[in-house]
Design a protein around this motif. Structure first.
Motif, short mmCIF file in Angstrom:
data_model
loop_
_atom_site.label_atom_id
_atom_site.label_comp_id
_atom_site.label_asym_id
_atom_site.label_seq_id
_atom_site.Cartn_x
_atom_site.Cartn_y
_atom_site.Cartn_z
N GLY A 97 0.95 -2.85 -6.52
CA GLY A 97 1.48 -3.97 -7.17
C GLY A 97 2.31 -4.82 -6.42
O GLY A 97 2.35 -6.00 -6.64
N HIS A 98 2.71 -4.49 -5.21
CA HIS A 98 3.45 -5.43 -4.47
C HIS A 98 2.62 -6.37 -3.59
O HIS A 98 1.50 -6.06 -3.29
CB HIS A 98 4.51 -4.90 -3.38
CG HIS A 98 5.62 -4.12 -4.19
ND1 HIS A 98 6.76 -4.95 -4.75
CD2 HIS A 98 5.95 -2.99 -4.81
CE1 HIS A 98 7.63 -4.14 -5.26
NE2 HIS A 98 7.02 -2.88 -5.32
N MET A 99 3.14 -7.46 -3.41
CA MET A 99 2.09 -8.31 -2.27
C MET A 99 3.10 -8.45 -1.29
O MET A 99 4.10 -9.31 -1.33
CB MET A 99 1.78 -9.39 -2.94
CG MET A 99 1.09 -10.52 -2.24
SD MET A 99 -0.68 -10.23 -1.95
CE MET A 99 -1.08 -11.30 -0.90
N TYR A 100 2.46 -8.29 -0.02
CA TYR A 100 3.29 -8.62 1.29
C TYR A 100 3.36 -10.02 1.39
O TYR A 100 2.12 -10.51 1.66
CB TYR A 100 2.79 -7.95 2.48
CG TYR A 100 3.61 -7.77 3.71
CD1 TYR A 100 3.72 -8.61 5.06
CD2 TYR A 100 4.78 -6.66 3.67
CE1 TYR A 100 4.57 -8.28 5.84
CE2 TYR A 100 5.61 -6.58 4.66
CZ TYR A 100 5.58 -7.42 5.75
OH TYR A 100 6.45 -7.11 6.84
N TRP A 120 0.70 -0.99 0.05
CA TRP A 120 -0.05 -0.14 0.04
C TRP A 120 0.78 1.17 0.06
O TRP A 120 1.80 1.42 0.74
CB TRP A 120 -1.04 0.04 1.29
CG TRP A 120 -1.95 -1.07 1.33
CD1 TRP A 120 -1.76 -2.27 1.92
CD2 TRP A 120 -3.02 -1.13 0.71
NE1 TRP A 120 -2.81 -3.03 1.79
CE2 TRP A 120 -3.63 -2.53 0.98
CE3 TRP A 120 -3.81 -0.15 -0.23
CZ2 TRP A 120 -4.92 -3.01 0.31
CZ3 TRP A 120 -4.74 -0.84 -0.80
CH2 TRP A 120 -5.34 -2.16 -0.35
N HIS A 141 -5.98 7.93 1.65
CA HIS A 141 -6.75 6.68 1.22
C HIS A 141 -5.38 6.14 0.54
O HIS A 141 -4.90 6.67 -0.44
CB HIS A 141 -7.76 6.75 0.31
CG HIS A 141 -9.29 7.02 0.94
ND1 HIS A 141 -10.07 6.19 0.86
CD2 HIS A 141 -9.43 8.20 1.38
CE1 HIS A 141 -11.00 6.80 1.60
NE2 HIS A 141 -10.77 8.01 1.74
N ALA A 142 -5.04 4.97 0.86
CA ALA A 142 -3.85 4.06 0.42
C ALA A 142 -4.12 3.62 -0.95
O ALA A 142 -5.28 3.28 -1.36
CB ALA A 142 -3.38 2.98 1.43
N GLY A 192 0.82 -1.84 5.97
CA GLY A 192 0.27 -0.57 5.56
C GLY A 192 -1.05 -0.31 6.65
O GLY A 192 -1.99 0.68 6.68
N GLN A 209 -2.95 0.69 -4.06
CA GLN A 209 -2.19 -0.41 -4.25
C GLN A 209 -1.23 -0.24 -5.02
O GLN A 209 -1.39 0.29 -6.03
CB GLN A 209 -3.10 -1.75 -4.56
CG GLN A 209 -3.95 -2.18 -3.66
CD GLN A 209 -4.65 -3.71 -4.10
OE1 GLN A 209 -5.38 -3.70 -5.20
NE2 GLN A 209 -4.64 -4.60 -3.43
N PHE A 245 0.65 5.26 0.74
CA PHE A 245 -0.10 6.39 1.18
C PHE A 245 0.40 7.71 0.19
O PHE A 245 1.45 8.04 0.24
CB PHE A 245 0.22 6.71 2.66
CG PHE A 245 -0.73 5.55 3.55
CD1 PHE A 245 -0.24 4.35 3.88
CD2 PHE A 245 -2.16 6.01 3.60
CE1 PHE A 245 -0.98 3.80 4.68
CE2 PHE A 245 -2.92 5.06 4.38
CZ PHE A 245 -2.31 4.03 4.92
#
Lengths: 70, 835
Positions: B517-520, B500, B512-513, B527, B515, B502
């Protein structure tokens, strides 16, 4: 954005590890306990990771931070 | 059939063995078996009362020795200065087996009796001497104080001499004027009574005397500074010395009577000062002598106690073991014809060779040539349940055994609890920091376990020590779940790239955050930490996770039924119990789990319909089966699928209700058809055959022992089976729903834990971070101290105990109810090891 593929990939790895544990635990008085423990650990840790991963895959809401007026 | 190694999966296989023990070797045999700790003896004389048993005399002697040992240990405890007691592992062992055993016990008996008589005599003489000392001390005080009175009076008289012209002078001076020329010492012809009295009673005493003697007395009293200590009770009393002057025998007699009634002690004091000085010297000399004797007695007693303390622990050990041996021997049956003792007991089949070795060893030690004979019996009685645990699995087995002892050869839930229990705990506790704290606490206990196992721990520490391996795994898993929840002391870790972003702070009040493209990859995205709607997301995530894990845990517990059905030879149960239960559970809740996982895997921003609410979906599945609104459907074709699942669940209920009773009824029809009659009548006769067979058992292997009194199989009473099955069905079906909801406690407790942790942080440590002045540093130190102590006290201990309890409940109720029978009894062998 990663898809569901990692879920199945890690699942395959975990199943492989569980099979190794089932087969290669040395025979002895503690064999059953060690084998059960390793397999259950792998399974439960995988499940928790999978759920956490899937929950964040396509989130329906996004985090909102409120800015405090100074 | 024993496998190579013992397994915790089911209880060990047990055999009923019969031992024929020659009387000479009996004591040593039982001693060796007690050291081994593997045999549970059965009581072969149940109808004999304790006073008629064969070894009553020996037990009485041992009890006497036990009483003496207890007396010694209480005397040692009462001593003010600690007397060192040599611990057991340091003491030289007393040999109680072998040919010299009887002699050792006799010697021990004599020694204990001697020590006891000596100690009692010393105690008595110490007490008498103390009382004597007390009296002499009082006498000395009286002598001293009265000397003071007389001296004061003498001084006053020399003053009074100058005013003898005064007509109102008291009578006393007349006499003195006469005597002043006669002798140097003043003679009184007023008699007096002197003594000591309790300080509290002095005013009463004065008043009573005043009234009785109508004021014709002169009384003086002073305090004795030191209190008198009662040697027995240790209580202190304060006394006063009094001296009363009065004229005439009658008055003196009255004074003496009143004094005695008030509990005063009277001492004979001479009027002559010289004589008084003499008696004072005499009293002092006697007092010194007495104190020397007292001191010597005390030191003798102490040295006696020290000598006892050297061997006390080994005596206690011997006495305890001997008592256990004789009590076990009392369970044996004495065969008069062959002069042997017959014992029956349960042993793990695997240990029989070891026991035979032990028996042979016992014979060698005792020096006889006739070894005890062991042979196995075949029996239909249920053996006790024995799980062979090591120090790691002991704790887990204990907490699962608290719910109920597993039936013999049933699947042991304790084996799986080794991992599932700490894991479910960790889901409720998830915090890396707190997990670390309890992990290291457990690690410390494990590192000192050898020392702690020997020492006497108090109850609470003992409990924590017993569960140290449980706590270790709890801490380990908590660190993992803390990583998943991304929570370390209520802060979150930023190990990988957050998903996320910010926006920069602009004019708007809420950011509002977006996305990025990364995935934790591992755990909750940082976030979400500090987001206003963070709880909305984590609640949904944790609740769904609880349901998923709950259904999986329950399925696992259900599957444990299958080994039980196979082992107890009831394959019908797999089809009428296990399969309907699995189908029922999964057609509703397994379906829910799949929907949860599916809904997560779909990208709803790219789909035609909005994300449907799963709760509404499940409710609609029951209220309007078969029809699903296309606007709120999760997947195409949902309606018919749900209808089929509902029907499958509905079909399972009557199968559960009627299936098993139907098959039992069919079996009964088959039996009755073949003309067999129930076995309930002929049981009384087989009881008599028991003794005969036991006596003839020597040399016959494989004797069949039937105990006629206890019916082994439940009566094939059809109504009972039906009722049992109805209860079972209702319990299971309702339980499915309530237990699934019960797993939501995993969510509830982890939420409470996280919130408590956050509140603690924001209230104690956050305001004092970033100290700028010295005051700031002090505030940081204080805040840090509070934060740490409350973390350990509230979050680790209190929350830890709470999560422990809830995880245990989940195992006992939700999991065990799916497979556990728990009708066994524990294996309690004769063992000398102290727990």
């Amino acid at each position: 954005m990663a898809g569901v593929l990692p879920v199945f990939f890690i699942l395959a790895i975990v199943i492989a590890l569980m099979t190794c544990a089932a087969v290669f635990t040395p025979k002895g008085p503690q064999q059953v306990v060690i084998r059960t423990a390793i397999m259950l650990t792998l399974a439960s840790c995988y499940l928790m990771w999978m759920v956490t991963y899937l929950a964040q895959l396509h989130p329906l809401i996004s985090p909102i931070r409120t800015v405090e007026a100074e | 059939m024993t496998s190579e190694y013992p397994s915790l999966f089911t209880s060990e296989q047990m055999s009923l063995v019969q031992l024929f023990v020659p009387t000479e070797v009996a004591h040593d045999t039982v001693a060796e078996l007690g050291e081994l700790g593997n045999v549970q003896f059965k009581d072969l004389n149940p109808s004999v009362n304790p006073f008629q048993r064969s070894f009553v005399g020996e037990i009485r002697r041992i009890d006497e020795m036990n009483r003496r040992v207890r007396f010694f240990s209480s005397q040692i405890e009462k001593e003010k200065d600690v007397i060192p007691i040599r611990p057991l592992y340091d003491s030289a062992p007393l040999i109680t087996v072998g040919p010299r055993a009887a002699q050792t016990i006799d010697e021990l008996d004599v020694t204990l009796a001697e020590h006891e008589s000596r100690l009692i005599r010393m105690n008595e003489s110490y007490q008498t001497l103390s009382e004597r000392t007390k009296e002499l001390v009082e006498a000395r005080h009286v002598l001293r104080e009265t000397a003071v009175f007389f001296d004061k009076a003498q001084v006053q008289h020399s003053d009074i001499r100058s005013s003898f012209d005064d007509s109102s002078a008291p009578l006393l001076q007349h006499d003195d004027r006469e005597n002043q020329y006669s002798s140097a010492s003043i003679q009184f012809d007023l008699e007096f009574v002197a003594g000591t009295l309790d300080r509290a009673r002095v005013p009463t005493f004065e008043r009573v005397l005043w009234r009785v003697l109508r004021g014709n007395l002169y009384m003086n009293h002073t305090d004795i500074a030191e209190p008198f200590v009662d040697p027995l009770t240790g209580s202190e009393t304060r006394k006063n010395v009094f001296i009363i002057f009065a004229h005439g025998d009658a008055l003196l007699a009255k004074i003496r009577k009143v004094a005695e009634s008030m509990g005063a002690t009277l001492y004979p004091i001479d009027a002559n000062a010289d004589k008084r000085a003499d008696s004072l010297r005499e009293v002092s000399v006697r007092l010194e002598d007495l104190e020397t004797v007292l001191y010597n007695t005390g030191s003798n007693r102490r040295s006696e106690l020290v000598k006892i303390g050297e061997s006390l622990r080994s005596w206690q050990d011997v006495v305890r073991k001997e008592k256990m041996i004789y009590e076990a021997l009392n369970l044996f049956n004495y065969d008069v014809r062959r002069k042997t003792l017959i014992a029956e007991g349960w042993v793990p089949t695997r240990d029989i060779p070891e026991i035979q070795l032990t028996l042979r060893r016992a014979t060698e030690h005792s020096g006889t040539s006739i070894p005890p004979i062991l042979h196995e019996l075949h029996t239909t009685k249920t053996p006790p349940t024995f799980h062979r645990t090591n120090k790691f699995t002991e704790g887990y087995q204990a907490i699962m055994d608290s719910y109920g002892i597993s039936t013999y050869q049933e699947v042991n839930p304790g084996l799986f609890a080794v991992i599932t229990f700490p894991f479910l705990f960790a889901i409720m506790f998830g915090d890396i920091g707190h997990g670390c704290i309890i992990f290291f606490a457990a690690l410390y206990m494990i590192m000192v376990e050898k020392k702690w196992a020997k020492s006497d721990l108090d109850e609470i520490t003992g409990q924590f020590f017993f569960g140290r391996y449980i706590i270790l795994l709890m801490g380990l898993f908590s660190m993992y779940t803390g990583l998943m929840y991304n929570d370390i002391f209520s802060r979150s870790l930023h190990l990988w790239h957050s998903g996320w972003d910010f926006p920069a702070e602009g004019n708007s009040t809420s950011l509002h955050a977006v996305q990025n493209g990364h995935m934790y990859p591992f755990g909750l995205d940082p976030g979400w930490h500090g987001a206003a709607n963070g709880l909305v997301f984590t609640n949904s995530y944790k609740m769904k996770m609880s349901v998923v894990l709950g259904v999986i845990h329950m399925t696992f517990a259900l599957c444990l039924q299958v080994p039980n059905h196979i082992r107890f030879k009831r394959p019908i149960d797999i089809y009428v119990n296990f399969i309907p239960q699995i189908v029922f559970l999964h057609s509703i809740f397994g379906y829910l789990v799949i929907c949860i996982l599916y809904k997560w895997s779909v990208d709803w921003s790219k789909s035609a319909v909005g994300p449907p609410s799963l709760l509404n979906m499940l409710i609609a599945m029951f209220l309007s089966p078969g029809s699903v609104d296309p606007e709120t459907q999760l997947y195409p074709g949902q309606g018919p699928v749900q209808l089929v699942l509902l029907l499958m669940a509905a079909v399972c209920v009557p199968i559960l209700l009627i299936g098993k009773p139907y098959f039992v009824w069919r079996e009964m029809q088959k039996h009755e058809g073949a003309g067999y009659v129930g076995l309930s009548h002929g049981d009384q006769d087989t009881g008599l055959l028991d003794d005969e067979e036991a006596a003839n058992g020597n040399g016959h292997s494989g004797a069949v022992v039937e105990d006629g009194e206890e019916p082994e199989h439940e009566e094939h009473d059809f109504s009972e089976v039906v009722i049992h099955q109805v209860i079972h069905t209702i319990e299971f079906c309702l339980g499915c729903i309530s237990h699934t909801a019960s797993y939501l406690r995993l969510w509830a407790l982890s939420l409470a834990h996280a919130q408590l942790s956050e509140v603690l942080w924001t209230m104690t440590l956050e305001p004092v971070l970033g100290p700028t002045s010295l005051f700031g540093w002090i505030a940081l130190a204080i805040g840090g101290f509070f934060w740490f102590s409350l973390t350990v006290g509230i979050l680790c201990l209190m929350e830890g105990l709470s999560a422990f309890l809830h995880a245990l409940r989940l195992h006992w109720v939700e999991a065990n109810s799916k497979h556990f029978e728990g009708t066994g009894y524990a294996f309690v062998p004769l063992t000398f090891a102290e727990n």
